[in-house]
Design a protein around this motif. Structure first.
Motif, short mmCIF file in Angstrom:
data_model
loop_
_atom_site.label_atom_id
_atom_site.label_comp_id
_atom_site.label_asym_id
_atom_site.label_seq_id
_atom_site.Cartn_x
_atom_site.Cartn_y
_atom_site.Cartn_z
N LYS A 138 -31.91 -9.82 14.61
CA LYS A 138 -33.31 -9.68 14.22
C LYS A 138 -33.55 -8.37 13.49
N GLY A 168 -44.13 -11.91 15.03
CA GLY A 168 -43.87 -13.28 15.44
C GLY A 168 -44.81 -14.27 14.78
N TYR A 195 -39.61 -15.78 7.33
CA TYR A 195 -38.92 -16.11 8.58
C TYR A 195 -37.55 -16.73 8.32
#
Length: 266
Positions: A138, A168, A195
């Motif tokens: 990430k 998120g 994303y």
């Protein structure tokens, strides 16, 4: 000290052949020296530390200690190489799920710590160090800005465990008054909200997107791909630095000529 392995720790081990870690740092920042293209390189990773002084930074997040430690390590590397004609490559091995914001962290100036880390990486580039960000997991929000985003080149794995974005999906959808589905469509056109890692490649923000078979247990084929990508990225960064230095020298020479002609005219 109690630590779990995240992908950054796994790849730091592999890329440096389990070289000794730099002593005297907080447990959540690990630094080891290795090589890229047969030349010395410094590898830096942020890793989980269950005994972190700041609870929000236990899972590999970038917080106060991590920001200042990253700034210290990169700044010291710049100072150590200041008189060398060829600067060491710096490889940021990236798996950072968040910046570690909390009431105490904000009161103590986490924004300054993260800014210090980002500035140190930028200064390394300006000093002539090839800086490469290797995204193995990430790369989220301010954590990514502090650790890796300032690199000359970014390399990422094409894997579901790799994500680059500002926050998120559910939180971003709430803030932008969209559904998650609508947000995903929007994200395909806006890099900070990308994303899907392939969006970064499509938008030209990656120097390489690698197909890695075992990102959490890399084998020899995986290592060969990553090492080859690092060699290419470092060579390209050195070329960038050489061209930049030549351009700066040319600009300085031109400015000197202009000043000389102005003095002559006066």
């Amino acid at each position: 000290m109690s630590q779990k392995l995240n992908r950054a720790a796994i790849w730091l081990d592999k890329l440096t052949a389990n070289a000794p870690r730099m002593a005297g740092l907080c447990a959540s920042v690990q630094v080891a020296d290795g090589s890229v293209d047969g030349k010395a390189a410094r590898f830096i990773a942020v890793v989980p530390d269950e005994n972190n002084h700041y609870p929000r930074a236990k899972g590999g997040e970038v917080g106060l200690l991590e920001g200042w430690t990253l700034a210290k390590v990169v700044s010291e590397t710049i100072a150590e190489d200041a008189e060398k004609s060829e600067k060491r490559a710096i490889v940021a091995v990236i798996d950072v799920p968040s910046q570690a914001y909390g009431r105490r962290e904000e009161a103590f100036g986490i924004h300054q710590a993260l800014a210090g880390a980002a500035a140190a990486y930028a200064n390394a580039r300006l000093a002539g160090h090839p800086v490469v960000g290797l995204i193995v997991g990430k790369a989220m929000s301010g954590a990514f800005l502090a650790h890796g985003y300032q690199a000359n080149r970014l390399i990422a794995f094409n894997d579901s465990g790799v994500m680059i974005h500002a926050m998120g999906k559910e939180s971003a959808a709430r803030i932008t008054l969209r559904t998650v589905e609508a947000l995903e469509k929007l994200a395909a056109t806006i890099p900070p909200m990308a994303y899907d890692i392939s969006n970064y490649e499509t938008l030209g923000l990656l120097s390489a997107l690698l197909e890695i078979a075992n990102p959490e247990a890399p084998q020899s084929d995986d290592m060969d791909k990553v090492n080859a990508a690092l060699v290419t990225a470092v060579r390209e960064a050195r070329t960038d630095n050489t061209l930049k230095n030549r351009l700066n020298a040319k600009n300085r020479h031109s400015s000197a000529l202009v000043r000389e002609r102005m003095r002559a005219a006066w």
